[in-house]
Design a protein around this motif. Structure first.
Motif, PDB file in Angstrom:
ATOM      1  N   LYS A  56     -11.136   5.682  -4.503  1.00  0.00           N
ATOM      2  CA  LYS A  56     -10.872   6.716  -5.515  1.00  0.00           C
ATOM      3  C   LYS A  56     -10.977   6.140  -6.918  1.00  0.00           C
ATOM      4  O   LYS A  56     -11.481   6.792  -7.839  1.00  0.00           O
ATOM      5  CB  LYS A  56      -9.470   7.308  -5.299  1.00  0.00           C
ATOM      6  CG  LYS A  56      -9.425   8.467  -4.334  1.00  0.00           C
ATOM      7  CD  LYS A  56      -8.034   9.098  -4.319  1.00  0.00           C
ATOM      8  CE  LYS A  56      -7.990  10.300  -3.395  1.00  0.00           C
ATOM      9  NZ  LYS A  56      -6.635  10.896  -3.335  1.00  0.00           N
ATOM     10  N   ALA A  99     -16.303   9.801   1.215  1.00  0.00           N
ATOM     11  CA  ALA A  99     -16.384  10.745   2.335  1.00  0.00           C
ATOM     12  C   ALA A  99     -16.452   9.996   3.667  1.00  0.00           C
ATOM     13  O   ALA A  99     -15.817  10.392   4.649  1.00  0.00           O
ATOM     14  CB  ALA A  99     -17.602  11.656   2.169  1.00  0.00           C
ATOM     15  N   ALA A 116     -13.060   8.613   4.533  1.00  0.00           N
ATOM     16  CA  ALA A 116     -12.197   9.700   5.020  1.00  0.00           C
ATOM     17  C   ALA A 116     -12.523  10.014   6.477  1.00  0.00           C
ATOM     18  O   ALA A 116     -11.636  10.318   7.280  1.00  0.00           O
ATOM     19  CB  ALA A 116     -12.369  10.938   4.147  1.00  0.00           C
ATOM     20  N   ASP A 174      -9.661  12.004   8.560  1.00  0.00           N
ATOM     21  CA  ASP A 174      -9.370  13.133   7.675  1.00  0.00           C
ATOM     22  C   ASP A 174     -10.669  13.923   7.547  1.00  0.00           C
ATOM     23  O   ASP A 174     -11.384  13.848   6.560  1.00  0.00           O
ATOM     24  CB  ASP A 174      -8.901  12.620   6.310  1.00  0.00           C
ATOM     25  CG  ASP A 174      -8.484  13.752   5.377  1.00  0.00           C
ATOM     26  OD1 ASP A 174      -8.673  14.935   5.759  1.00  0.00           O
ATOM     27  OD2 ASP A 174      -7.991  13.462   4.280  1.00  0.00           O
ATOM     28  N   ASP A 222     -11.329  17.094   7.246  1.00  0.00           N
ATOM     29  CA  ASP A 222     -11.421  18.147   6.226  1.00  0.00           C
ATOM     30  C   ASP A 222     -11.868  17.567   4.889  1.00  0.00           C
ATOM     31  O   ASP A 222     -12.745  18.117   4.216  1.00  0.00           O
ATOM     32  CB  ASP A 222     -10.069  18.852   6.079  1.00  0.00           C
ATOM     33  CG  ASP A 222      -9.724  19.701   7.294  1.00  0.00           C
ATOM     34  OD1 ASP A 222     -10.650  20.064   8.048  1.00  0.00           O
ATOM     35  OD2 ASP A 222      -8.536  20.003   7.492  1.00  0.00           O
ATOM     36  N   THR A 223     -11.242  16.444   4.488  1.00  0.00           N
ATOM     37  CA  THR A 223     -11.623  15.798   3.222  1.00  0.00           C
ATOM     38  C   THR A 223     -13.060  15.290   3.289  1.00  0.00           C
ATOM     39  O   THR A 223     -13.827  15.448   2.328  1.00  0.00           O
ATOM     40  CB  THR A 223     -10.671  14.631   2.917  1.00  0.00           C
ATOM     41  OG1 THR A 223      -9.352  15.146   2.723  1.00  0.00           O
ATOM     42  CG2 THR A 223     -11.107  13.871   1.670  1.00  0.00           C
ATOM     43  N   LYS A 261     -15.394  18.264   2.964  1.00  0.00           N
ATOM     44  CA  LYS A 261     -15.357  18.838   1.609  1.00  0.00           C
ATOM     45  C   LYS A 261     -16.147  17.971   0.628  1.00  0.00           C
ATOM     46  O   LYS A 261     -16.954  18.486  -0.167  1.00  0.00           O
ATOM     47  CB  LYS A 261     -13.904  18.974   1.147  1.00  0.00           C
ATOM     48  CG  LYS A 261     -13.748  19.568  -0.249  1.00  0.00           C
ATOM     49  CD  LYS A 261     -12.274  19.648  -0.636  1.00  0.00           C
ATOM     50  CE  LYS A 261     -12.111  20.185  -2.058  1.00  0.00           C
ATOM     51  NZ  LYS A 261     -10.677  20.219  -2.457  1.00  0.00           N
ATOM     52  N   GLU A 262     -15.925  16.652   0.686  1.00  0.00           N
ATOM     53  CA  GLU A 262     -16.612  15.760  -0.247  1.00  0.00           C
ATOM     54  C   GLU A 262     -18.106  15.718   0.041  1.00  0.00           C
ATOM     55  O   GLU A 262     -18.934  15.742  -0.869  1.00  0.00           O
ATOM     56  CB  GLU A 262     -16.007  14.356  -0.158  1.00  0.00           C
ATOM     57  CG  GLU A 262     -16.453  13.419  -1.270  1.00  0.00           C
ATOM     58  CD  GLU A 262     -16.027  13.899  -2.647  1.00  0.00           C
ATOM     59  OE1 GLU A 262     -16.897  13.935  -3.544  1.00  0.00           O
ATOM     60  OE2 GLU A 262     -14.849  14.236  -2.824  1.00  0.00           O
TER      61      GLU A 262
END
Length: 721
Positions: free
Chosen positions: A578, A595, A598, A603, A605-606, A609-610
């Motif tokens: 990050k 991404a 993640a 994770d 979902d993250t 999304k990314e």
């Protein structure tokens, strides 16, 4: 016994069932039930059971015949094994367990006698399901003490309910024994051994033998946790850690598993992440800098290709990397990776061979880089003149303009160093002048030719031409034997190629010349060496010091994320990645790395999304498409995963290649074996046409297993042959 099965027309191993067990109908029934389940395990590291038969009053089991010896015999001869050999055997054992656990089969009696080794070094696990089959009638798993005491898990010793993590404890004991030459829970009696494992932690391997690699000591320690929840969650997770230690030549495949049980064969090659991280600067795109970080907002710079007006090819591409090294003398400045920038430039302006200032501005706007540095060099009557302009990428407005004279070729590098010092000051650098002069001394190479060859090596490295880069760095070192960064570059390339001994040799040569490096380069060289030696703790220490002194160092944060990832500290991995994103918020490279991390952290979902946000900007970014497909699969959205793989098929040869693997996995997951086989056959043909024998071999192995699962033994043998 060795026997010949006339029906199968092959040599088989034959095991007799003890007469007291064979006489009990309930035990025989259980044998049959367990063997039917165990027969579903089809994997190259599993000895497959063929049949439960009877002849002349004897009950027997037939299975694959392996010409070799069991691990117990090997340990009796050698007492203990070299770490690499032990890790190789355990990795193969984990692959066998991964396949078995995916079928719901727990071994329960894993021990060296149940691991066969053939003459080629391949390991095979045998006797799945047999231990539980010997339970007395009416006895359930709970309350039963089944297995060999020396290799039992604590929960097994207590007769508790078992899951796959019980097998991992047994793996830890075997690994311990191979490395130390003794089992971890020594006692005079069986009950003493069982009591120790349920109440005491094993003595650390490092205390027994300090030469055992710390990473392997930690892997074994975690396997031997008394609480199953503190062990590795699965054989796949354990395997991944071993493969990280083994390095890139281990043929790693990374399992991504969703809650609820993503099937074991949904695997993907970890090279996508590695390629992205290489571009982020993992393999030491050598730069220089100084101490004394200033409280200044981060500034990212992209250096455009200089205009060489001298007609002398020695200046082609030579000043750009050297100027980047010098500019990073300011702790708040980071030089954007020129190799990555050229890839973006090729997408913006296909066919462009030169990243001149205007094109560099477009790249900078797209990637969120704060400023572009453009320049030129020309020959004059009195020598040479170097011009440098710092531009606002959005408007093209000149922020700073500088020029410097050089009386001869060899003075040009020093002139570039002076220009960098002025640009740093113009951007707000308050580093003391004495420190800047100290940095300038390490900036210059022994000759312009050495600097040019080093620059050529940098360009080849960033283009992925690692063997050619080694040759260029070698020429640089030949011209200037004390140019430490040339040895560091060579070491990094050998590491990329999986030649770890050569990499270690050149890191040592670089470290011997570390006095000619400034702090940034010292940190990067040492951290690269520690990562190569699988010493994540020291790598983290070096990289943490780097980003503490140079908080704007994007590559430093990205590499620190990688070091944490190697240690499976996913929260710190995501935290550091990050920070890299915060420095270059528009960098697609840093975002796709985030991404992917993640995804590894489950994770989904993250990750989805990314990846989707990246694809909104660049719909043909292959790494993002693959990440999104895997994230959708992790979320249980099979159709969405399929659609993303189909999009990936249209993104060049590389995209088509990895898409075929993903689509085949999906067909296997959904039980369409014929369709999976067809996809794999087409992909293998494409791989061979592209002369990618490694990919073809990998898919051929998967095809062989698929044909075996379809019951097509001859086709499986043909594919495997």
């Amino acid at each position: 016994y060795q026997a010949y099965d006339r029906e199968l027309e092959r040599q088989v191993a034959l095991k007799l069932i003890r007469s007291d067990l064979a006489a009990n109908p309930e035990i025989l029934k259980r044998f049959k039930q367990e063997l039917i389940l165990a027969r579903q395990i089809t994997h190259k590291n599993v000895i497959r059971i063929f049949d439960l038969g009877q002849a002349d009053g004897f009950k027997f089991i037939t299975m694959d015949y392996i010409e070799g010896e069991d691990l117990q015999s090997l340990l009796r001869r050698k007492k203990k094994l070299e770490p690499a050999e032990a890790a190789n055997i355990i990795a193969q054992t984990c692959r066998a367990l991964e396949a078995a656990h995916a079928e719901g089969v727990i071994h329960r009696d894993l021990k060296p006698q149940n691991i066969m080794l053939d003459k080629r070094g391949r390991a095979y696990v045998m006797d799945f399901g047999i231990a539980r089959s010997t339970l007395a009638p009416g006895m359930t798993q709970t309350g039963a003490l089944i297995g060999t005491p020396d290799y039992m898990s604590p929960e097994q010793a207590k007769g508790q309910t078992l899951d796959a993590r019980s097998d991992l404890f047994s793996v830890g004991i075997i690994f311990y024994e191979m490395l130390a030459g003794q089992t971890p829970f020594l006692a005079d009696t069986t009950m003493g051994k069982l009591w120790k494992r349920t109440n005491e932690l094993a003595r650390p391997l490092g205390e027994l033998d300090k030469t055992i690699p710390p990473t392997l000591c930690e892997i074994v320690r975690r396997c031997l946790e008394i609480d199953p929840h503190k062990r590795f969650a699965s054989a796949a997770e354990l395997l991944q850690q071993i493969e990280v230690w083994q390095g890139p030549k281990a043929g790693t495949r990374v399992l991504v598993q969703r809650v609820g049980g993503l099937p074991a064969y949904v695997k993907w090659a970890g090279t996508g992440l590695a390629v992205a991280l290489v571009a982020a600067g993992f393999f030491l795109r050598s730069k220089l800098g100084t101490r004394l970080a200033a409280p200044h907002a981060p500034v990212s710079l992209l250096i455009a290709d200089f205009d060489n007006k001298t007609g002398d090819p020695v200046f082609d591409g030579t000043l750009e990397p050297m100027l980047g090294i010098a500019l990073e003398g300011a702790p708040f400045i980071s030089s954007y990776n020129r190799g990555q920038a050229k890839k973006v430039a090729a997408r913006i302006q296909p066919g462009a061979s030169h990243m001149e200032a205007a094109l560099a501005q477009l790249v900078a706007v797209r990637e969120g880089v704060n400023a572009v540095v453009a320049g030129s060099i020309q020959k004059e009557r009195s020598g040479y003149k170097v011009y440098v302009t710092t531009l606002d990428p959005a408007t093209g407005r000149a922020l700073l303009k500088e020029e410097s004279d050089a009386s001869n070729k060899q003075d040009v590098l020093a002139a570039a160093g002076k220009l960098a010092e002025r640009i740093r000051k113009g951007l707000g650098d308050t580093t003391p002048e004495s420190a800047q002069k100290s940095a300038a001394e390490t900036f210059t190479a022994g000759s312009l030719e050495a600097a040019h060859q080093y620059a050529v090596g940098q360009d080849l490295q960033q283009s992925g031409k690692w063997t050619d880069a080694i040759n260029a760095y070698g020429q640089a070192a030949k011209s200037d034997p004390d140019l430490g960064r040339a040895y560091a570059g060579t070491a990094a390339m050998y590491a990329n190629l999986g030649k770890n001994q050569e990499a270690e040799k050149y890191y040592q040569l670089a470290l011997e010349r570390i006095d000619r490096m400034t702090d940034r380069e010292k940190y990067r060289t040492r951290s690269g060496y520690y990562l190569l030696m699988h010493n994540q703790a020291k790598a983290i220490e070096e990289l943490s010091a780097l980003v503490s002194q140079y908080p704007a160092d994007t590559a430093g944060h990205a590499n620190l994320a990688l070091a944490y990832f190697y240690g499976r500290n996913m929260s710190k991995t995501l935290e550091e990645q990050k920070r890299a994103m915060e420095i270059t918020p528009h960098s697609l490279l840093q975002r796709v790395n985030y991404a992917m991390y993640a995804l590894y952290a489950e994770d989904f979902d993250t990750a989805a999304k990314e990846a989707q946000s990246i694809l909104n900007e660049n719909p043909k970014f292959d790494q993002a498409l693959r990440t999104l497909a895997l994230a959708e699969l992790g979320r249980g959205h099979n159709e969405e995963a399929r659609q993303n793989y189909k999009k990936l098929q249209g993104v060049g040869a590389y995209g088509a290649s990895i898409a075929s693997t993903g689509l085949a996995d999906l067909e296997l997951y959904e039980g369409r074996l014929t369709e999976a086989a067809a996809i794999l056959e087409r992909a293998i043909a494409d791989d061979r046409a592209a002369k990618d024998e490694e990919a073809a071999a990998d898919r051929t192995a998967t095809l062989a297993l698929t044909e075996l699962a379809r019951g097509k033994t001859s086709e499986a043998v043909s594919a495997a042959g």
